[in-house]
Design a protein around this motif. Structure first.
Motif, PDB file in Angstrom:
ATOM      1  N   LYS A 188       0.827  -1.210   0.000  1.00 39.59           N
ATOM      2  CA  LYS A 188       0.000   0.000   0.000  1.00 39.59           C
ATOM      3  C   LYS A 188       0.863   1.262   0.000  1.00 39.59           C
ATOM      4  CE  LYS A 188      -3.799   2.458   0.637  1.00 39.59           C
ATOM      5  NZ  LYS A 188      -5.071   2.400  -0.003  1.00 39.59           N
ATOM      6  N   LYS A 189       1.856   1.325   0.879  1.00 39.48           N
ATOM      7  CA  LYS A 189       2.722   2.499   0.956  1.00 39.48           C
ATOM      8  C   LYS A 189       3.536   2.668  -0.322  1.00 39.48           C
ATOM      9  CE  LYS A 189       1.734   3.847   5.183  1.00 39.48           C
ATOM     10  NZ  LYS A 189       0.908   5.059   5.384  1.00 39.48           N
ATOM     11  N   GLU A 190       4.023   1.564  -0.858  1.00 38.98           N
ATOM     12  CA  GLU A 190       4.770   1.618  -2.108  1.00 38.98           C
ATOM     13  C   GLU A 190       3.886   2.127  -3.235  1.00 38.98           C
ATOM     14  OE1 GLU A 190       7.656  -2.156  -0.902  1.00 38.98           O
ATOM     15  OE2 GLU A 190       6.018  -2.415  -2.339  1.00 38.98           O
ATOM     16  N   ALA A 191       2.613   1.711  -3.217  1.00 39.50           N
ATOM     17  CA  ALA A 191       1.673   2.153  -4.239  1.00 39.50           C
ATOM     18  C   ALA A 191       1.428   3.657  -4.162  1.00 39.50           C
ATOM     19  CB  ALA A 191       0.351   1.398  -4.090  1.00 39.50           C
ATOM     20  N   SER A 230       8.897  16.849  -3.913  1.00 35.35           N
ATOM     21  CA  SER A 230       9.643  17.036  -2.667  1.00 35.35           C
ATOM     22  C   SER A 230       9.438  15.874  -1.713  1.00 35.35           C
ATOM     23  CB  SER A 230       9.219  18.344  -1.980  1.00 35.35           C
ATOM     24  OG  SER A 230       7.896  18.221  -1.469  1.00 35.35           O
ATOM     25  N   ARG A 231      10.376  15.694  -0.812  1.00 37.58           N
ATOM     26  CA  ARG A 231      10.253  14.652   0.208  1.00 37.58           C
ATOM     27  C   ARG A 231       9.043  14.919   1.103  1.00 37.58           C
ATOM     28  NH1 ARG A 231      14.817  11.506   1.035  1.00 37.58           N
ATOM     29  NH2 ARG A 231      14.250  11.211   3.218  1.00 37.58           N
ATOM     30  N   ASP A 232       8.804  16.195   1.429  1.00 37.09           N
ATOM     31  CA  ASP A 232       7.656  16.539   2.274  1.00 37.09           C
ATOM     32  C   ASP A 232       6.343  16.141   1.616  1.00 37.09           C
ATOM     33  OD1 ASP A 232       9.306  17.565   4.213  1.00 37.09           O
ATOM     34  OD2 ASP A 232       9.040  19.666   3.598  1.00 37.09           O
ATOM     35  N   ARG A 233       6.261  16.349   0.284  1.00 36.29           N
ATOM     36  CA  ARG A 233       5.021  15.983  -0.433  1.00 36.29           C
ATOM     37  C   ARG A 233       4.814  14.483  -0.417  1.00 36.29           C
ATOM     38  NH1 ARG A 233       0.839  14.856  -1.504  1.00 36.29           N
ATOM     39  NH2 ARG A 233      -0.385  15.089  -3.420  1.00 36.29           N
ATOM     40  N   THR A 257      -0.662  12.472   7.949  1.00 33.66           N
ATOM     41  CA  THR A 257      -0.739  12.653   9.392  1.00 33.66           C
ATOM     42  C   THR A 257       0.114  13.844   9.808  1.00 33.66           C
ATOM     43  OG1 THR A 257      -0.291  11.642  11.553  1.00 33.66           O
ATOM     44  CG2 THR A 257       1.157  11.028   9.730  1.00 33.66           C
ATOM     45  N   ASP A 258      -0.235  14.419  10.955  1.00 32.50           N
ATOM     46  CA  ASP A 258       0.560  15.519  11.505  1.00 32.50           C
ATOM     47  C   ASP A 258       1.720  15.002  12.349  1.00 32.50           C
ATOM     48  OD1 ASP A 258      -1.109  17.400  10.350  1.00 32.50           O
ATOM     49  OD2 ASP A 258      -2.458  17.459  12.086  1.00 32.50           O
ATOM     50  N   MET A 259       1.767  13.705  12.566  1.00 35.95           N
ATOM     51  CA  MET A 259       2.843  13.120  13.364  1.00 35.95           C
ATOM     52  C   MET A 259       4.172  13.233  12.620  1.00 35.95           C
ATOM     53  SD  MET A 259       0.998   9.663  14.779  1.00 35.95           S
ATOM     54  CE  MET A 259       2.555   9.116  15.495  1.00 35.95           C
ATOM     55  N   PHE A 260       5.241  13.310  13.385  1.00 35.86           N
ATOM     56  CA  PHE A 260       6.573  13.385  12.785  1.00 35.86           C
ATOM     57  C   PHE A 260       6.934  12.024  12.174  1.00 35.86           C
ATOM     58  CE2 PHE A 260      11.135  12.499  13.218  1.00 35.86           C
ATOM     59  CZ  PHE A 260      11.638  13.478  12.365  1.00 35.86           C
ATOM     60  N   ILE A 261       7.369  12.059  10.911  1.00 30.50           N
ATOM     61  CA  ILE A 261       7.818  10.856  10.220  1.00 30.50           C
ATOM     62  C   ILE A 261       9.297  11.012   9.910  1.00 30.50           C
ATOM     63  CG2 ILE A 261       7.538   9.359   8.208  1.00 30.50           C
ATOM     64  CD1 ILE A 261       5.123   9.350  10.046  1.00 30.50           C
ATOM     65  N   ASP A 262      10.101  10.107  10.419  1.00 28.92           N
ATOM     66  CA  ASP A 262      11.536  10.143  10.173  1.00 28.92           C
ATOM     67  C   ASP A 262      11.808  10.024   8.672  1.00 28.92           C
ATOM     68  OD1 ASP A 262      14.301   9.661   9.990  1.00 28.92           O
ATOM     69  OD2 ASP A 262      14.334   8.663  11.938  1.00 28.92           O
ATOM     70  N   GLU A 263      12.653  10.892   8.141  1.00 24.60           N
ATOM     71  CA  GLU A 263      12.951  10.846   6.710  1.00 24.60           C
ATOM     72  C   GLU A 263      13.617   9.547   6.302  1.00 24.60           C
ATOM     73  OE1 GLU A 263      14.946  14.182   5.119  1.00 24.60           O
ATOM     74  OE2 GLU A 263      13.284  15.558   5.474  1.00 24.60           O
ATOM     75  N   ASN A 264      14.272   8.884   7.242  1.00 28.10           N
ATOM     76  CA  ASN A 264      14.880   7.592   6.918  1.00 28.10           C
ATOM     77  C   ASN A 264      13.815   6.555   6.547  1.00 28.10           C
ATOM     78  OD1 ASN A 264      17.563   8.334   7.283  1.00 28.10           O
ATOM     79  ND2 ASN A 264      17.481   7.964   9.500  1.00 28.10           N
ATOM     80  N   THR A 265      12.608   6.729   7.093  1.00 29.47           N
ATOM     81  CA  THR A 265      11.514   5.818   6.742  1.00 29.47           C
ATOM     82  C   THR A 265      11.170   5.962   5.270  1.00 29.47           C
ATOM     83  OG1 THR A 265      10.628   6.064   8.991  1.00 29.47           O
ATOM     84  CG2 THR A 265       9.165   5.123   7.329  1.00 29.47           C
ATOM     85  N   LEU A 266      11.158   7.209   4.781  1.00 26.15           N
ATOM     86  CA  LEU A 266      10.920   7.423   3.354  1.00 26.15           C
ATOM     87  C   LEU A 266      12.040   6.802   2.533  1.00 26.15           C
ATOM     88  CD1 LEU A 266       9.357   8.674   1.001  1.00 26.15           C
ATOM     89  CD2 LEU A 266      10.617  10.816   1.399  1.00 26.15           C
ATOM     90  N   ASN A 267      13.266   6.927   3.000  1.00 28.18           N
ATOM     91  CA  ASN A 267      14.403   6.332   2.280  1.00 28.18           C
ATOM     92  C   ASN A 267      14.219   4.828   2.096  1.00 28.18           C
ATOM     93  OD1 ASN A 267      15.579   8.847   2.270  1.00 28.18           O
ATOM     94  ND2 ASN A 267      16.933   8.434   4.011  1.00 28.18           N
ATOM     95  N   VAL A 268      13.676   4.183   3.126  1.00 31.12           N
ATOM     96  CA  VAL A 268      13.450   2.739   3.063  1.00 31.12           C
ATOM     97  C   VAL A 268      12.465   2.407   1.943  1.00 31.12           C
ATOM     98  CG1 VAL A 268      12.434   0.765   4.274  1.00 31.12           C
ATOM     99  CG2 VAL A 268      14.014   2.298   5.476  1.00 31.12           C
TER     100      VAL A 268
END
Length: 233
Positions: free
Chosen positions: A157-160, A175-178, A186-197
């Protein structure tokens, strides 16, 4: 002009079908080789397929399943097999209709017209399946499936969500933020390393079906789709 692909190994019947269908303004792609029907389908992109069951090497049921992995276009079987079980097998393998030989050519035309109307014309559903394309790569968001040439792979789902944003933007930078906003909403903080994964996972998925080095990192800005022309089968 709508394109009709005919996979029928009886040369005389194939020729007669071709002539009759062309009279009604359709373009006919009549195959005389049957060991690469899927490749021809992907190359020619027909709007409807007339498919015999008894074919060399692999039968029509096999080719119907192969086509269904890539397209929802109408498929009509034409076969001398009269039994109800064969018709049931045709439908269960992805066909839309079944015509028994011998047949009236006007009946074939009537069914061809009917299925084309349902698929593309006045009776077509307004909820057609979305497809995102990028240099031969196809992504089906509702199925969470990537396709390239004869290969396909499912994604999470996330990959999609990640793929949907990048493919909609194409070669424009996202952008990474987008991406984080789209994927987690979500308004919660998401570590950018999670996006890298997830970027690494999607790159791996693309590589697995032969689409290499497609997601480019734009330093300090984000990511974009990139076509190198060096994809492999």
């Amino acid at each position: 002009m709508k394109k009709i692909l005919i996979a029928e190994d009886n040369e005389n019947l194939r020729s007669l079908l071709t002539k009759h269908i062309e009279k009604f303004g359709y373009k006919v792609i009549a195959l005389d080789q049957f060991n690469n029907i899927l490749d021809k389908f992907l190359e020619k992109e027909p709007d409807l397929v007339l498919l015999d069951i008894n074919l060399p090497s692999y039968d029509g049921f096999y080719w119907c399943r192969q086509i269904r992995q890539h397209s929802i276009c109408p498929i009509i079987f034409i076969s001398a097999r009269e039994g109800a079980m064969h018709q049931i097998m045709a439908l269960e393998n992805g066909a839309d209709d079944y015509i028994t030989k011998p047949f009236e050519y006007d009946m074939v035309i009537a069914k061809v017209k009917s299925h084309l109307r349902r698929a593309y014309g006045e009776y077509a559903s307004n909820k057609s399946e979305r497809m995102l394309n990028f240099h031969g790569l196809t992504f089906l968001p509702e199925r969470m499936e990537l396709r390239f040439q004869s290969k396909s792979i499912e994604v999470s789902k996330k990959e999609a969500l990640l793929l949907e944003v990048l493919l909609e933007r194409g070669e424009k930078v996202t952008s990474r933020d987008r991406l984080i906003e789209k994927m987690w909403n979500t308004d919660m903080f998401i570590d950018e390393n999670t996006l890298n994964v997830y970027i690494a996972r999607v790159r791996k998925r693309l590589s697995a079906i032969g689409f290499q080095d497609t997601i480019e990192t734009v330093r300090g800005a984000g990511y974009r789709m990139r076509y190198t022309g060096e994809q492999v089968e």
